[in-house]
Design an enzyme around this catalytic site. Structure first.
Site, PDB file in Angstrom:
ATOM      1  N   TYR A 107       0.833  -1.197   0.000  1.00 35.56           N
ATOM      2  CA  TYR A 107       0.000   0.000   0.000  1.00 35.56           C
ATOM      3  C   TYR A 107       0.869   1.250   0.000  1.00 35.56           C
ATOM      4  CZ  TYR A 107      -4.207  -2.663   1.256  1.00 35.56           C
ATOM      5  OH  TYR A 107      -5.264  -3.528   1.258  1.00 35.56           O
ATOM      6  N   TYR A 146      -0.419 -10.018   0.469  1.00 37.54           N
ATOM      7  CA  TYR A 146       0.629  -9.446   1.332  1.00 37.54           C
ATOM      8  C   TYR A 146       0.582 -10.058   2.729  1.00 37.54           C
ATOM      9  CZ  TYR A 146      -3.177  -6.292   2.892  1.00 37.54           C
ATOM     10  OH  TYR A 146      -4.356  -5.778   3.363  1.00 37.54           O
ATOM     11  N   ARG A 156      -2.758 -11.928   3.613  1.00 33.98           N
ATOM     12  CA  ARG A 156      -4.072 -11.604   3.040  1.00 33.98           C
ATOM     13  C   ARG A 156      -4.121 -12.103   1.599  1.00 33.98           C
ATOM     14  NH1 ARG A 156      -7.619  -8.132   4.314  1.00 33.98           N
ATOM     15  NH2 ARG A 156      -8.833  -9.950   3.804  1.00 33.98           N
ATOM     16  N   HIS A 159      -7.053  -8.696  -2.615  1.00 32.34           N
ATOM     17  CA  HIS A 159      -8.379  -8.144  -2.328  1.00 32.34           C
ATOM     18  C   HIS A 159      -8.426  -6.661  -2.639  1.00 32.34           C
ATOM     19  CE1 HIS A 159      -6.007  -7.345   1.286  1.00 32.34           C
ATOM     20  NE2 HIS A 159      -6.771  -6.272   1.451  1.00 32.34           N
ATOM     21  N   HIS A 161     -10.573  -3.251  -1.233  1.00 33.08           N
ATOM     22  CA  HIS A 161     -11.505  -2.725  -0.228  1.00 33.08           C
ATOM     23  C   HIS A 161     -12.557  -1.855  -0.915  1.00 33.08           C
ATOM     24  CE1 HIS A 161      -8.920  -3.733   3.315  1.00 33.08           C
ATOM     25  NE2 HIS A 161      -7.949  -3.623   2.436  1.00 33.08           N
TER      26      HIS A 161
HETATM   27 FE   LIG Z   1      -6.028  -4.646   2.605  1.00 31.97          FE
END
Ligand SMILES: [Fe+3]
Lengths: 241, 208
Positions: A107, A146, A156, A159, A161
């Site tokens: 991110y 990640y 995770r 995905h 959000h």
């Molecule tokens: Fe996330």
């Protein structure tokens, strides 16, 4: 058809519980008292509405909307679908906001410490407003999986959000979209906060070869359902008497 | 075989996670140039009717720690008690007041802060007036489904005492968790509304 009734009660067994110990952060952030049930008042049956003027032309194009020197790196995908309510009717004018990691699973955020590289051309945010049929679409890159500090070795699945504004504050929803066929869905402590497999499947976008842009981008279809509203056929009559 | 209902299930909620701000307030996390201004920062303009107020507070977890990665949204009526929403059928709300705000809790202090106006009273389902209130929605990492609560005003004792929603709170010792104390900050009426997710003085959250 009149549309003035309150929203259907939320099925709290379909949603994740507040306390889900396998997702450790929930342990101290979950209310312990029962929620106070409140049949909707006008405070919950109204909500802000965002006009199409809110949205810029590149807001739904994550490949280009942060680009400095070229397109974002990664597998190019289209994410599209409809926002519906529980009565299976489209929700037009809904604000759909999304955010995601880059193709390497990183991110763009100052608290992010994962060693995967930052993509200088990828910001990771987008937004759209649904059309008259409740449709939205985004162009983006497929996010990477990640690792995250929960278990020693928790990851995770890929995905995206999603945040949704329908027509009432009672419909406010934040959720995540997963990708069909990803084996990591079934190893994720956040996914498993949802107990019903059918509910997890509802968050899993399906590859749509017919919507693929040839020589450009794969396509995933992701429909989102917001709370539905009672019809007031009978309530109105009662109020009139 | 019996008939099937044609209703759908609501999409299940998932946590907003630690990076909700990338999508909700990108400029605030230095993702600039995508769009000019984050939504929900400004509620009032020079022409907005009503008493200007500050609403601020912090969010605490069950160990009493301040949560610094939460996102708070508020939704409220205008000064006359009308919502700026197409679903508002009772009249036309102040066009200079959106009524919706969104703020992150500060990464250092954990404080959230809104500059808004004091809302008017709006009716409960049976027509009785509810006390002035602001609907508050909290999401953060570790919160699996967004939490709804209400801010009521500490200087509205008479209205609070007859509010049909507050009257539904069975355990009266929990009532103060919904009431924001009034103070003054640079001459502005300021209401402090701390939210406790768990533990002693856990905030009353609603299933609406
Ligand atoms: Fe996330």
């Amino acid at each position: 058809m009149s549309d003035q009734g309150s929203y259907y009660q939320r099925d709290r067994s379909w949603h994740p519980a507040a306390l889900t110990p396998q997702y450790k952060t929930s342990v101290l952030r979950s209310p312990q008292y029962p929620l106070l049930s409140l049949d909707n008042t006008i405070s919950e049956m109204t909500g802000p509405r965002f006009g199409h003027g809110t949205i810029g032309p590149l807001d739904n194009d994550l490949i280009r909307n942060f680009a400095k020197t070229g397109d974002a790196i990664g597998q190019r995908i289209i994410v599209y679908g409809r926002v519906l309510d529980e009565n299976a009717r489209p929700v037009p004018g809904a604000l759909v906001e999304l955010w995601q990691a880059n193709a390497g699973g990183r991110y763009r955020h100052k608290k992010e410490t994962y060693l995967a590289a930052i993509d200088p051309n990828f910001g990771g945010c987008g937004r759209a407003i649904t059309d008259a049929e409740g449709r939205y679409w985004f162009r983006t890159i497929k996010p990477g999986a990640y690792p995250w500090p929960n278990g020693v070795n928790d990851w995770r699945p890929a995905h995206i959000h999603f945040s949704l504004f329908g027509h009432a504050f009672a419909q406010r929803l934040i959720t995540q979209m997963y990708f069909e066929g990803d084996p990591m869905i079934w190893q994720c402590p956040i996914v498993s906060t949802i107990s019903d497999k059918a509910a997890i499947d509802q968050l899993t976008a399906v590859l749509d070869r017919n919507a693929t842009l040839p020589m450009d981008a794969l396509a995933y279809k992701f429909d989102i359902v917001l709370r539905g509203r009672r019809s007031t056929m009978f309530e109105n009559r009662m109020e009139g008497n | 075989m019996f008939q099937k209902l044609t209703t759908l299930k609501e999409s299940p909620s998932q946590t907003a996670g630690p990076y909700v701000h990338i999508g909700a307030t990108p400029n605030w996390v230095e993702i600039t140039g995508v769009w000019d201004e984050d939504l929900g920062l400004v509620l009032v303009g020079p022409d907005t009717k009503g008493e200007r107020i500050i609403v601020k507070g912090r969010v605490f977890d069950g160990s009493g720690n301040v949560i610094k990665d939460a996102l708070i949204e508020i939704w409220q009526a205008d000064a006359d008690g009308l919502y700026n929403s197409p679903e508002e059928k009772r009249g036309k709300a102040d066009p200079n007041f959106v009524g919706w705000g969104r703020q992150p809790t500060d990464g250092t202090t954990g404080e959230y802060r809104f500059e808004t106006i004091k809302p008017g009273r709006v009716p409960y389902k049976d027509g009785r007036l509810m006390a002035p209130h602001i609907t508050v929605w909290v999401v953060a990492r570790g919160i699996n489904i967004g939490l709804h609560t209400r801010l009521y005003f500490g200087d509205e004792e008479a209205a609070n005492a007859e509010c049909p929603v507050l009257a539904r709170i069975e355990h009266k010792f929990r009532l103060p968790t919904l009431i924001a104390a009034r103070s003054e900050e640079n001459g502005m009426p300021t209401y402090t509304f701390d939210i406790r997710l768990q533990g002693e003085n856990e905030t009353v959250f609603f299933d609406i």
